[in-house]
Design an enzyme around this catalytic site. Sequence first.
Site, mmCIF file in Angstrom:
data_model
loop_
_atom_site.group_PDB
_atom_site.id
_atom_site.type_symbol
_atom_site.label_atom_id
_atom_site.label_comp_id
_atom_site.label_asym_id
_atom_site.label_seq_id
_atom_site.Cartn_x
_atom_site.Cartn_y
_atom_site.Cartn_z
ATOM 1 N N ASP A 51 6.933 -4.393 -4.492
ATOM 2 C CA ASP A 51 7.051 -5.682 -4.291
ATOM 3 C C ASP A 51 5.876 -6.492 -3.519
ATOM 4 O O ASP A 51 5.776 -7.735 -3.892
ATOM 5 C CB ASP A 51 7.665 -5.842 -2.695
ATOM 6 C CG ASP A 51 6.813 -5.515 -1.746
ATOM 7 O OD1 ASP A 51 6.060 -4.811 -2.005
ATOM 8 O OD2 ASP A 51 6.993 -5.506 -0.225
ATOM 9 N N SER A 52 4.706 -5.787 -4.259
ATOM 10 C CA SER A 52 3.698 -6.293 -5.283
ATOM 11 C C SER A 52 3.733 -7.486 -5.835
ATOM 12 O O SER A 52 2.940 -8.611 -6.106
ATOM 13 C CB SER A 52 2.001 -5.356 -5.193
ATOM 14 O OG SER A 52 2.816 -4.483 -6.145
ATOM 15 N N ASP A 90 11.047 -1.321 -5.556
ATOM 16 C CA ASP A 90 10.879 -1.579 -3.937
ATOM 17 C C ASP A 90 11.376 -2.118 -2.795
ATOM 18 O O ASP A 90 11.250 -3.560 -3.463
ATOM 19 C CB ASP A 90 9.184 -1.734 -3.638
ATOM 20 C CG ASP A 90 8.223 -1.781 -2.869
ATOM 21 O OD1 ASP A 90 8.895 -0.719 -2.224
ATOM 22 O OD2 ASP A 90 7.133 -2.671 -3.178
ATOM 23 N N LYS A 119 12.169 2.678 -2.720
ATOM 24 C CA LYS A 119 11.223 3.242 -1.940
ATOM 25 C C LYS A 119 11.190 1.588 -0.603
ATOM 26 O O LYS A 119 11.646 0.957 -0.917
ATOM 27 C CB LYS A 119 9.196 2.721 -2.184
ATOM 28 C CG LYS A 119 8.502 2.124 -1.676
ATOM 29 C CD LYS A 119 7.037 3.092 -2.156
ATOM 30 C CE LYS A 119 6.634 1.626 -2.804
ATOM 31 N NZ LYS A 119 6.685 1.015 -1.037
ATOM 32 N N GLU A 121 8.804 1.211 2.988
ATOM 33 C CA GLU A 121 7.866 1.529 4.598
ATOM 34 C C GLU A 121 7.932 1.799 5.841
ATOM 35 O O GLU A 121 8.894 1.319 5.678
ATOM 36 C CB GLU A 121 7.568 0.093 3.999
ATOM 37 C CG GLU A 121 6.663 -0.328 3.379
ATOM 38 C CD GLU A 121 5.263 -1.550 3.285
ATOM 39 O OE1 GLU A 121 4.735 -1.905 3.684
ATOM 40 O OE2 GLU A 121 5.553 -2.097 1.931
ATOM 41 N N GLU A 188 -0.745 5.415 2.067
ATOM 42 C CA GLU A 188 -1.896 3.997 1.979
ATOM 43 C C GLU A 188 -3.055 3.675 2.907
ATOM 44 O O GLU A 188 -2.809 3.761 3.463
ATOM 45 C CB GLU A 188 -0.964 2.787 1.074
ATOM 46 C CG GLU A 188 -1.196 1.358 0.559
ATOM 47 C CD GLU A 188 -0.968 0.744 0.329
ATOM 48 O OE1 GLU A 188 -0.069 0.500 0.587
ATOM 49 O OE2 GLU A 188 -1.697 -0.641 0.201
#
Length: 270
Positions: A51-52, A90, A119, A121, A188
């Site tokens: 999602d960056s 993501d 993915k 978080e 991270e």
Amino acid sequence: MSIHTPKIDKKVTLTMISKMKGVEPITMVTAYDALFAQLFDGEVEMILVGDSLNMSFLGKEDTLSATMDQMIYHTQAVCNGAKLPLIVLDMPFGSYTNPELAVKNATRCYHETNAQAVKIEGGKERAHIVEALTQNSIAVLGHIGLMPQFLRSDGGYKIRGKDAEDIASLVEDAKALEKAGVFAIVVEGVKKEAAKAITDAVSIPTIGIGAGNVTDGQVLVWSDMFGFFEAFKPKFVKQYMDGAKQIRKGLESYRNEVKGREFPSEDYTY
Ligand code: KIV
């Protein structure tokens, strides 16, 4: 000293990734489109459609406004470009706030793209979401430590694992995610000692970003590692080429040649 390694010549599976722990470091990069995904095909084991992309591709200040539609669109493009790496979508902020929503959105990933995993978080507090996904046959990559989707609620990007208490909490997160069924965990922005404790505590691979060289693999954002993203450069980013400078140099030559009527010469003319 870097070593010379052969290209990857077969489709990477979840089993292959699991078996790499403690045997061979895993390479992962982000990609957002077919053009670059094609360049990365056969070069790395895994591609993350991160999602960056909301920052480096769309130009937003953070990842929080990325949407499921956006992630699906870019994952389709990446899957069109790269055939061999294990591709991970993501899940964007707000798309997995409860188990039902997570399963609904992650199912879209399998229905509408060829990605092999999603993915999400979060640590122990998200273990029940991971469990819902894995029990519905959706492969999950965890993500702990510094989590960009917590930027606003945490009040900034904060490096984790600076004391024994936080390291213990991160280890608990990793163990809870492993128990819930993730196949690997992105770690991270943590101190090296924390990354080592996490990696030693679980039997699944850890993929580090800003976590030192003690994890089972590494991931970098492609536009950072190739010097295209210039807004800021975190300490952990190594730039393997100066992409932005090269582009500007190319454009300057183009501009000069067009203005000087040098391009197109006869070689480029029908
Ligand atoms: O969105 C992303 O690119 C990521 C990586 C930083 C791991 O989550």
